[in-house]
Design a protein around this motif. Structure first.
Motif, short mmCIF file in Angstrom:
data_model
loop_
_atom_site.label_atom_id
_atom_site.label_comp_id
_atom_site.label_asym_id
_atom_site.label_seq_id
_atom_site.Cartn_x
_atom_site.Cartn_y
_atom_site.Cartn_z
N VAL A 23 -3.38 7.16 -6.07
CA VAL A 23 -2.03 7.63 -6.40
C VAL A 23 -1.92 9.05 -5.87
CG1 VAL A 23 -0.36 8.10 -8.21
CG2 VAL A 23 -1.94 6.17 -8.44
N GLY A 24 -1.20 9.21 -4.75
CA GLY A 24 -1.08 10.50 -4.11
C GLY A 24 0.26 11.15 -4.34
N SER A 25 0.50 12.24 -3.62
CA SER A 25 1.73 13.00 -3.79
C SER A 25 2.96 12.29 -3.24
CB SER A 25 1.60 14.36 -3.11
OG SER A 25 0.56 15.12 -3.67
N THR A 26 2.77 11.44 -2.22
CA THR A 26 3.91 10.80 -1.58
C THR A 26 3.92 9.29 -1.71
OG1 THR A 26 2.74 10.72 0.54
CG2 THR A 26 4.10 12.66 0.11
N ALA A 27 2.84 8.71 -2.22
CA ALA A 27 2.77 7.25 -2.33
C ALA A 27 1.61 6.84 -3.20
CB ALA A 27 2.62 6.61 -0.95
N SER A 28 1.70 5.62 -3.71
CA SER A 28 0.55 4.93 -4.29
C SER A 28 0.12 3.87 -3.30
CB SER A 28 0.91 4.27 -5.63
OG SER A 28 1.29 5.23 -6.59
N ARG A 29 -1.19 3.73 -3.12
CA ARG A 29 -1.69 2.75 -2.18
C ARG A 29 -2.97 2.12 -2.73
NH1 ARG A 29 -1.72 7.72 -0.22
NH2 ARG A 29 -0.11 7.33 1.32
N GLY A 30 -3.25 0.93 -2.27
CA GLY A 30 -4.46 0.25 -2.70
C GLY A 30 -4.98 -0.66 -1.63
N GLY A 31 -6.27 -0.96 -1.70
CA GLY A 31 -6.87 -1.86 -0.73
C GLY A 31 -8.23 -2.33 -1.20
N VAL A 32 -8.67 -3.44 -0.61
CA VAL A 32 -9.97 -4.01 -0.94
C VAL A 32 -10.97 -3.61 0.15
CG1 VAL A 32 -11.26 -6.16 -1.29
CG2 VAL A 32 -8.93 -5.93 -2.19
N HIS A 45 -1.84 -2.52 0.30
CA HIS A 45 -0.43 -2.40 -0.05
C HIS A 45 -0.13 -0.94 -0.38
CE1 HIS A 45 3.45 -4.12 -1.12
NE2 HIS A 45 3.46 -3.40 -2.23
N LYS A 46 1.11 -0.53 -0.11
CA LYS A 46 1.52 0.86 -0.31
C LYS A 46 2.93 0.90 -0.87
CE LYS A 46 2.31 5.07 2.45
NZ LYS A 46 2.17 5.66 3.81
N VAL A 47 3.17 1.82 -1.81
CA VAL A 47 4.50 2.03 -2.39
C VAL A 47 4.79 3.52 -2.33
CG1 VAL A 47 6.01 1.68 -4.35
CG2 VAL A 47 4.08 0.13 -3.99
N ARG A 48 5.85 3.90 -1.64
CA ARG A 48 6.18 5.32 -1.50
C ARG A 48 6.87 5.84 -2.77
NH1 ARG A 48 5.39 7.42 3.38
NH2 ARG A 48 5.19 6.03 5.19
N HIS A 49 6.68 7.12 -3.01
CA HIS A 49 7.41 7.78 -4.09
C HIS A 49 7.54 9.26 -3.75
CE1 HIS A 49 3.14 8.08 -5.99
NE2 HIS A 49 3.42 9.23 -5.41
N ALA A 50 8.23 9.98 -4.60
CA ALA A 50 8.41 11.42 -4.40
C ALA A 50 8.47 12.09 -5.76
CB ALA A 50 9.69 11.70 -3.61
N GLU A 72 2.36 -3.43 -8.83
CA GLU A 72 2.80 -4.06 -7.58
C GLU A 72 1.66 -4.13 -6.57
OE1 GLU A 72 5.80 -3.02 -3.86
OE2 GLU A 72 6.39 -2.41 -5.88
N ILE A 73 0.88 -3.06 -6.49
CA ILE A 73 -0.24 -3.03 -5.55
C ILE A 73 -1.27 -4.09 -5.91
CG2 ILE A 73 -2.25 -1.64 -4.87
CD1 ILE A 73 -0.31 0.81 -5.08
N ILE A 74 -1.65 -4.16 -7.18
CA ILE A 74 -2.67 -5.14 -7.58
C ILE A 74 -2.16 -6.55 -7.37
CG2 ILE A 74 -4.15 -5.94 -9.44
CD1 ILE A 74 -4.08 -3.14 -10.62
N ASP A 75 -0.89 -6.79 -7.71
CA ASP A 75 -0.29 -8.11 -7.46
C ASP A 75 -0.41 -8.48 -5.98
OD1 ASP A 75 0.45 -8.47 -10.09
OD2 ASP A 75 2.56 -7.94 -9.78
N ALA A 76 -0.08 -7.52 -5.12
CA ALA A 76 -0.03 -7.80 -3.69
C ALA A 76 -1.41 -8.09 -3.11
CB ALA A 76 0.62 -6.63 -2.95
N VAL A 77 -2.42 -7.34 -3.53
CA VAL A 77 -3.73 -7.49 -2.89
C VAL A 77 -4.57 -8.59 -3.53
CG1 VAL A 77 -3.76 -5.09 -2.13
CG2 VAL A 77 -4.86 -5.71 -4.30
N THR A 78 -4.17 -9.07 -4.70
CA THR A 78 -4.97 -10.14 -5.33
C THR A 78 -4.32 -11.51 -5.22
OG1 THR A 78 -3.95 -9.74 -7.50
CG2 THR A 78 -6.00 -8.54 -7.00
N GLU A 79 -3.19 -11.61 -4.52
CA GLU A 79 -2.51 -12.90 -4.43
C GLU A 79 -3.17 -13.84 -3.42
OE1 GLU A 79 1.49 -12.23 -3.31
OE2 GLU A 79 1.02 -11.49 -1.30
#
Length: 495
Positions: A23-32, A45-50, A72-79
Motif C-alpha cells: 500500500v503506497g502513496s499513489t496505489a495499492s498493488r499486490g502480486g504472487v 493487480h493494482k488499484v490507484r488512489h490519492a 479487490e487485489i486479493i480477489d483478483a490474484v486468487t481467482e
C-alpha cells in the motif's frame, strides 16, 4: 548489466508461493511470487488512489477505501483456479507512518493520517520545549516531528478532544486492514518503530512519550517480529489462502531496502518514488544516532539507519506540470550543468531529514528573464540530489562500511539519467536497480526468508552504474554551499 527479472509461469513456479501486498502513496498493488522471488505471470493487480490534501497541511486517506482496494487485489490474484492452495504466506507493507483512531469495536474515528500530514507542527514545537529531544532521539531513533505519532496525538487531543477521549486504539493503516480482513490485531516491529514511539533498544513502547501525549500502551497493537510470528488468521473469503500464514504488516521502507538488495551494512539504498529515502540495514542499533537521521528497529537486533525526503517524485511531477514540460525530459537531465540554473529548495510538503523542519516550504532563487521551463526543472532535480547528499553526509560517519550506492523506484526507472546528476552531486558511483515494484518484491522476500530460507533467490536486475564526472565537482560543491546558505536564511540554521 543483468538480465531483467522475468515473470515465471504458474506451472513453472517453485513452491512455496507468497502473496505480497504493497500500500503506497499513489496505489495499492499486490502480486504472487515464487520461492526464488520471481513474480508469477498474470497474478498481479493494482488499484490507484490519492491522498486528500489541503493547504493547512492535511494529508489523509480513507482506511475503508484502502481496505476495499486490498480486498479487490486479493480477489483478483486468487481467482486463478489452478492456483489451488499453493500460496503459503501473505505479507503486506504500507507507507509509514500512518495513524487511525479507532473505537472499541475497531471502527475508525478519524481518517488515516499519512506521513505527510503536517497539521501538528505547533505541537512539535511544544513537545520539543517540554522534552529532551536528543534523549528521545537516542531512545527511539526518531526526532520529534510531524511525521510521527507523539505530536499527532497531541494535536488530536487539542483539536478534537472528544475523538481523542473516545479512542480505544491507535492503529496504523496496515493494522486496520488486517482487523477488517482476518480479525487480528498485530503490528510488525518496523511498523511500531515508524510511529516514533518504540524504544529501538528494548522493542517496547517509550513510557515517557506515551505519558507526554496522554495515551496508554494497551491502546496499541501487540508488536511482532516477522520470523517469530504466525498470525491466527481466518479468511474464508479466499479458499486459495486456506494454507497461508499471515505475517505482521511491515513498512515500505524496510521492504524497499530488501527489494533493492541493500541487505547488509555495505550498501546504501536510495529510494526514489513519490517520496524518497536513503537507508542502510545494520545488524545492530547505531550508537549514537546521527542527529539528522532515524534508526528504526525492524526485527530482532536489525535496524535501518537513514533519512527520508517527502518530495522526490512529487517534486518531479510538480515541476513537469507547473512548467508545462511535455517533451522528452532526457535532454534536460543529460545537459551539462549551467550556472544560470535556478537554485531550488524542493520542500513542497515540509522537510524530514536531515533538519526535520516540518513547516519548510519550497524556495527558488536565481530566476531571471532568461530562465525557461527546462532550467526550472533542472534546478528542481539538482535540489533533490543535493537533499540526498545532505543525508549521505550525516549517514557516512555512522555507517562507515556503506561504500556502495544503489537507486531504485519509479523516478529512477522513468528518468534514469537523473542518476548522473545524483552521482555528480555525491561524488560517488550510483547503480540503478531497474526492478519494478521493488518494494512489493522486498515484502515477498521477507516472508520467503521465513518460509523458504534455503531457496536460491533470483538476482536483482541492475542497469547502468553512473560514475561521477570529476569535471563537475566544483560546480556541485558550489551549489551545495549556496543551498546550505539559502536553507539557513529561509528555513533557519539547525532547524
Amino acid at each position: 548489466m543483468t538480465t531483467p527479472l522475468e515473470d515465471v509461469a504458474l506451472s513453472d513456479a517453485l513452491d512455496p508461493l507468497v502473496l505480497a501486498i504493497d500500500v503506497g502513496s499513489t496505489a495499492s498493488r499486490g502480486g504472487v511470487y515464487d520461492a526464488t522471488g520471481r513474480p508469477v505471470a498474470g497474478l498481479r493487480h493494482k488499484v490507484r488512489h490519492a491522498f486528500t490534501v489541503a493547504p493547512d497541511g492535511t494529508s489523509e486517506i480513507d482506511p475503508d477505501q484502502v481496505t476495499a482496494e486490498v480486498v479487490e487485489i486479493i480477489d483478483a490474484v486468487t481467482e486463478e483456479g489452478s492456483l489451488g492452495t499453493r500460496i503459503a504466506g501473505v505479507a503486506m507493507d504500507t507507507f509509514a507512518a500512518s495513524l487511525i483512531a479507532v473505537d472499541a469495536d475497531g471502527r475508525p474515528l478519524t481518517a488515516c493520517l499519512t506521513y505527510a500530514d503536517s497539521r501538528c507542527a505547533q505541537d512539535v514545537t511544544a513537545l520539543r520545549a517540554e522534552l529532551d529531544e536528543p534523549a528521545v532521539h537516542e531512545r527511539t531513533g526518531t526526532r520529534i516531528h510531524t511525521s510521527y505519532h507523539a505530536p499527532r496525538l497531541r494535536w488530536l487531543a487539542r483539536s478534537a478532544p472528544q475523538t481523542f477521549a473516545a479512542a480505544a486504539g491507535w492503529w496504523s493503516l496496515g493494522e486496520y486492514v488486517y482487523r477488517q480482513l482476518i480479525g487480528v490485531d498485530a503490528a510488525g516491529t518496523s511498523t511500531a518503530a515508524w510511529t516514533g514511539l518504540l524504544d529501538r533498544r528494548t522493542g517496547e513502547l517509550d513510557a515517557e512519550l506515551l505519558e507526554a501525549v496522554g495515551v496508554r500502551a494497551e491502546q496499541f497493537s501487540p508488536i511482532h517480529d516477522l520470523a517469530d510470528t504466525v498470525l491466527p488468521a481466518v479468511a474464508p473469503r479466499w479458499p486459495a489462502l486456506a494454507e497461508a500464514r499471515w505475517f505482521p504488516v511491515i513498512t515500505d521502507g524496510f521492504a524497499s531496502n530488501v527489494g533493492a538488495g541493500a541487505t547488509d551494512p555495505t550498501t546504501m539504498a536510495a529510494a526514489t518514488a513519490t517520496s524518497g529515502a536513503l537507508r542502510v540495514l545494520l545488524p545492530h542499533a547505531a550508537h549514537p544516532v546521527p542527529l539528522g537521521l532515524w534508526n528504526y528497529r525492524v526485527d530482532g537486533d536489525r535496524t535501518l539507519l537513514g533519512g527520508a525526503l517527502n518530495d522526490v517524485g512529487r517534486a518531479f511531477a510538480w515541476a513537469t506540470s507547473t512548467f508545462r514540460l511535455e517533451e522528452d525530459l532526457d535532454p534536460l537531465l543529460t545537459a551539462p550543468p549551467s550556472t544560470a540554473t535556478p537554485l531550488v529548495l524542493p520542500y513542497l510538503t515540509g522537510e524530514r531529514a536531515p533538519h526535520w523542519a516540518g513547516d519548510a516550504q519550497a524556495t527558488i532563487t536565481g530566476v531571471t528573464a532568461a530562465t525557461d521551463s527546462a532550467a526550472m526543472l533542472r534546478g528542481t532535480v539538482e535540489g533533490i540530489a543535493i537533499t540526498y547528499a545532505r543525508v549521505v553526509a550525516e549517514l557516512g560517519p555512522a555507517a562507515p562500511e556503506a561504500v556502495r550506492m544503489t537507486a531504485s523506484g519509479r523516478v529512477s526507472n522513468d528518468h534514469p539519467d537523473w542518476l548522473q546528476i545524483l552521482a555528480d552531486v555525491l561524488g560517488r558511483p550510483v547503480t540503478h536497480v531497474t526492478l519494478k515494484r521493488s518494494t512489493l518484491r522486498g515484502t515477498a522476500l521477507l516472508a520467503l526468508d521465513v518460509l523458504a530460507p534455503d531457496a536460491l533467490r533470483a538476482p536483482r536486475p541492475t542497469g547502468t552504474t553512473y560514475e561521477p564526472d570529476g569535471g563537475r565537482a566544483d560546480y556541485y560543491a558550489d551549489r551545495q554551499r549556496r543551498f546550505a546558505e539559502m536553507y539557513d536564511a529561509v528555513v533557519g540554521p539547525g532547524a
